[in-house]
Motif scaffolding. Structure first.
Motif, PDB file in Angstrom:
ATOM      1  N   ASP A  40       3.988   3.716 -15.394  1.00 51.40           N
ATOM      2  CA  ASP A  40       2.601   4.124 -15.608  1.00 51.40           C
ATOM      3  C   ASP A  40       1.988   4.381 -14.232  1.00 51.40           C
ATOM      4  O   ASP A  40       1.675   3.441 -13.499  1.00 51.40           O
ATOM      5  N   LEU A  41       1.850   5.650 -13.880  1.00 48.59           N
ATOM      6  CA  LEU A  41       1.384   6.002 -12.533  1.00 48.59           C
ATOM      7  C   LEU A  41      -0.039   5.542 -12.252  1.00 48.59           C
ATOM      8  O   LEU A  41      -0.358   5.178 -11.123  1.00 48.59           O
ATOM      9  N   GLU A  42      -0.900   5.569 -13.243  1.00 52.04           N
ATOM     10  CA  GLU A  42      -2.276   5.106 -13.029  1.00 52.04           C
ATOM     11  C   GLU A  42      -2.292   3.615 -12.695  1.00 52.04           C
ATOM     12  O   GLU A  42      -2.987   3.190 -11.774  1.00 52.04           O
ATOM     13  N   LEU A  43      -1.518   2.842 -13.420  1.00 54.88           N
ATOM     14  CA  LEU A  43      -1.431   1.407 -13.170  1.00 54.88           C
ATOM     15  C   LEU A  43      -0.759   1.137 -11.823  1.00 54.88           C
ATOM     16  O   LEU A  43      -1.213   0.289 -11.045  1.00 54.88           O
ATOM     17  N   ALA A  44       0.314   1.866 -11.530  1.00 56.53           N
ATOM     18  CA  ALA A  44       1.011   1.708 -10.248  1.00 56.53           C
ATOM     19  C   ALA A  44       0.094   2.077  -9.084  1.00 56.53           C
ATOM     20  O   ALA A  44       0.094   1.408  -8.050  1.00 56.53           O
ATOM     21  N   ALA A  45      -0.686   3.135  -9.248  1.00 52.28           N
ATOM     22  CA  ALA A  45      -1.609   3.556  -8.190  1.00 52.28           C
ATOM     23  C   ALA A  45      -2.624   2.454  -7.895  1.00 52.28           C
ATOM     24  O   ALA A  45      -2.871   2.112  -6.735  1.00 52.28           O
ATOM     25  N   ALA A  46      -3.195   1.888  -8.945  1.00 49.89           N
ATOM     26  CA  ALA A  46      -4.179   0.820  -8.765  1.00 49.89           C
ATOM     27  C   ALA A  46      -3.536  -0.405  -8.122  1.00 49.89           C
ATOM     28  O   ALA A  46      -4.094  -1.004  -7.196  1.00 49.89           O
ATOM     29  N   GLY A  47      -2.346  -0.770  -8.565  1.00 49.89           N
ATOM     30  CA  GLY A  47      -1.656  -1.928  -8.008  1.00 49.89           C
ATOM     31  C   GLY A  47      -1.272  -1.729  -6.552  1.00 49.89           C
ATOM     32  O   GLY A  47      -1.398  -2.641  -5.727  1.00 49.89           O
ATOM     33  N   ASN A  48      -0.806  -0.539  -6.220  1.00 49.08           N
ATOM     34  CA  ASN A  48      -0.409  -0.268  -4.845  1.00 49.08           C
ATOM     35  C   ASN A  48      -1.596  -0.144  -3.907  1.00 49.08           C
ATOM     36  O   ASN A  48      -1.445  -0.279  -2.689  1.00 49.08           O
ATOM     37  N   THR A  49      -2.766   0.077  -4.460  1.00 51.14           N
ATOM     38  CA  THR A  49      -3.983   0.046  -3.654  1.00 51.14           C
ATOM     39  C   THR A  49      -4.128  -1.325  -2.998  1.00 51.14           C
ATOM     40  O   THR A  49      -4.496  -1.430  -1.829  1.00 51.14           O
ATOM     41  N   GLU A  50      -3.801  -2.373  -3.753  1.00 56.12           N
ATOM     42  CA  GLU A  50      -3.882  -3.734  -3.209  1.00 56.12           C
ATOM     43  C   GLU A  50      -2.879  -3.926  -2.073  1.00 56.12           C
ATOM     44  O   GLU A  50      -3.172  -4.621  -1.099  1.00 56.12           O
ATOM     45  N   VAL A  51      -1.700  -3.311  -2.193  1.00 55.88           N
ATOM     46  CA  VAL A  51      -0.695  -3.398  -1.135  1.00 55.88           C
ATOM     47  C   VAL A  51      -1.240  -2.764   0.154  1.00 55.88           C
ATOM     48  O   VAL A  51      -1.145  -3.346   1.232  1.00 55.88           O
ATOM     49  N   VAL A  52      -1.822  -1.575   0.015  1.00 58.38           N
ATOM     50  CA  VAL A  52      -2.357  -0.869   1.186  1.00 58.38           C
ATOM     51  C   VAL A  52      -3.513  -1.654   1.798  1.00 58.38           C
ATOM     52  O   VAL A  52      -3.571  -1.838   3.014  1.00 58.38           O
ATOM     53  N   ALA A  54      -4.062  -4.871   1.677  1.00 59.48           N
ATOM     54  CA  ALA A  54      -3.547  -6.073   2.330  1.00 59.48           C
ATOM     55  C   ALA A  54      -2.945  -5.731   3.692  1.00 59.48           C
ATOM     56  O   ALA A  54      -3.167  -6.455   4.675  1.00 59.48           O
ATOM     57  N   LYS A  55      -2.204  -4.661   3.761  1.00 59.50           N
ATOM     58  CA  LYS A  55      -1.587  -4.290   5.040  1.00 59.50           C
ATOM     59  C   LYS A  55      -2.645  -3.864   6.054  1.00 59.50           C
ATOM     60  O   LYS A  55      -2.544  -4.194   7.236  1.00 59.50           O
ATOM     61  N   MET A  56      -3.665  -3.141   5.602  1.00 57.27           N
ATOM     62  CA  MET A  56      -4.757  -2.739   6.499  1.00 57.27           C
ATOM     63  C   MET A  56      -5.480  -3.975   7.041  1.00 57.27           C
ATOM     64  O   MET A  56      -5.793  -4.044   8.228  1.00 57.27           O
ATOM     65  N   ARG A  57      -5.731  -4.953   6.170  1.00 55.75           N
ATOM     66  CA  ARG A  57      -6.387  -6.200   6.606  1.00 55.75           C
ATOM     67  C   ARG A  57      -5.521  -6.939   7.613  1.00 55.75           C
ATOM     68  O   ARG A  57      -6.020  -7.484   8.600  1.00 55.75           O
ATOM     69  N   THR A  58      -4.213  -6.961   7.364  1.00 57.15           N
ATOM     70  CA  THR A  58      -3.301  -7.650   8.273  1.00 57.15           C
ATOM     71  C   THR A  58      -3.313  -7.000   9.646  1.00 57.15           C
ATOM     72  O   THR A  58      -3.380  -7.693  10.667  1.00 57.15           O
ATOM     73  N   LEU A  59      -3.249  -5.675   9.690  1.00 55.26           N
ATOM     74  CA  LEU A  59      -3.302  -4.979  10.981  1.00 55.26           C
ATOM     75  C   LEU A  59      -4.600  -5.285  11.711  1.00 55.26           C
ATOM     76  O   LEU A  59      -4.598  -5.520  12.921  1.00 55.26           O
ATOM     77  N   ALA A  60      -5.703  -5.299  10.972  1.00 53.58           N
ATOM     78  CA  ALA A  60      -6.998  -5.600  11.587  1.00 53.58           C
ATOM     79  C   ALA A  60      -7.030  -7.044  12.097  1.00 53.58           C
ATOM     80  O   ALA A  60      -7.519  -7.307  13.202  1.00 53.58           O
ATOM     81  N   SER A  61      -6.507  -7.981  11.309  1.00 50.71           N
ATOM     82  CA  SER A  61      -6.485  -9.389  11.721  1.00 50.71           C
ATOM     83  C   SER A  61      -5.661  -9.595  12.976  1.00 50.71           C
ATOM     84  O   SER A  61      -5.979 -10.439  13.809  1.00 50.71           O
ATOM     85  N   LEU A  62      -4.589  -8.833  13.096  1.00 50.49           N
ATOM     86  CA  LEU A  62      -3.718  -8.947  14.265  1.00 50.49           C
ATOM     87  C   LEU A  62      -4.233  -8.134  15.446  1.00 50.49           C
ATOM     88  O   LEU A  62      -3.632  -8.134  16.505  1.00 50.49           O
ATOM     89  N   ASP A  63      -5.352  -7.443  15.207  1.00 52.56           N
ATOM     90  CA  ASP A  63      -5.965  -6.603  16.231  1.00 52.56           C
ATOM     91  C   ASP A  63      -4.953  -5.597  16.796  1.00 52.56           C
ATOM     92  O   ASP A  63      -4.891  -5.365  17.999  1.00 52.56           O
ATOM     93  N   MET A  64      -4.158  -5.042  15.887  1.00 53.40           N
ATOM     94  CA  MET A  64      -3.143  -4.053  16.290  1.00 53.40           C
ATOM     95  C   MET A  64      -3.772  -2.667  16.321  1.00 53.40           C
ATOM     96  O   MET A  64      -4.370  -2.240  15.340  1.00 53.40           O
ATOM     97  N   ASP A  65      -3.618  -1.999  17.421  1.00 54.86           N
ATOM     98  CA  ASP A  65      -4.124  -0.636  17.567  1.00 54.86           C
ATOM     99  C   ASP A  65      -3.003   0.318  17.163  1.00 54.86           C
ATOM    100  O   ASP A  65      -2.330   0.903  18.004  1.00 54.86           O
ATOM    101  N   ASP A  66      -2.776   0.409  15.853  1.00 58.11           N
ATOM    102  CA  ASP A  66      -1.684   1.224  15.336  1.00 58.11           C
ATOM    103  C   ASP A  66      -2.043   1.688  13.922  1.00 58.11           C
ATOM    104  O   ASP A  66      -3.047   1.241  13.361  1.00 58.11           O
ATOM    105  N   VAL A  67      -1.240   2.568  13.383  1.00 59.51           N
ATOM    106  CA  VAL A  67      -1.466   3.079  12.032  1.00 59.51           C
ATOM    107  C   VAL A  67      -0.205   2.869  11.203  1.00 59.51           C
ATOM    108  O   VAL A  67       0.895   2.792  11.740  1.00 59.51           O
TER     109      VAL A  67
END
Length: 121
Positions: A40-52, A54-67
């Motif tokens: 179910d792509l709609e459900l997968a899209a919503a679920g993977n939003t949480e993955v993205v 979380a990773k964005m928050r982690t990069l910010a917490s680590l103060d990493m200047d990267d993408v």
């Protein structure tokens, strides 16, 4: 290329099962193609939003200047590739599910990079 064309291009990747372009802030899909029973792509899209997120928050917490170039989730039978779209300043991501037995991960990553370069949002 527009979203519809980009999704069609993504579905030409070897082993592609489904593709979506997703707004990671809302979790809503701007477009989907493929999927079906068991994906179910709609459900997968919503679920993977949480993955993205979380990773964005982690990069910010680590103060990493990267993408994030891409995120790979490896399942027993599938690969799930998540690629934040740099042209959207990270607000959108490409999500593609691939059959592991019919796909080449390196070629899929290269293909998504090529599709992204031609995508206009």
């Amino acid at each position: 290329m527009n979203i519809e064309t980009a999704l069609k291009e993504a579905m030409t990747l070897d082993g592609a099962l489904g593709a979506a372009i997703v707004d990671y802030e809302s979790g809503m899909s701007l477009g989907t193609l493929g999927g079906g029973q068991g994906l179910d792509l709609e459900l997968a899209a919503a679920g993977n939003t949480e993955v993205v997120r979380a990773k964005m928050r982690t990069l910010a917490s680590l103060d990493m200047d990267d993408v994030i170039e891409d995120i790979l989730i490896t399942l027993g039978k599938q690969y799930h590739l998540i690629r934040p779209l740099s042209s959207s300043k990270g607000a959108l991501f490409f999500y593609v599910a691939l059959d592991r037995t019919r796909s080449n991960l390196a070629l899929a990553r290269h293909g998504l990079r090529r599709i992204e370069s031609g995508l206009e949002i």
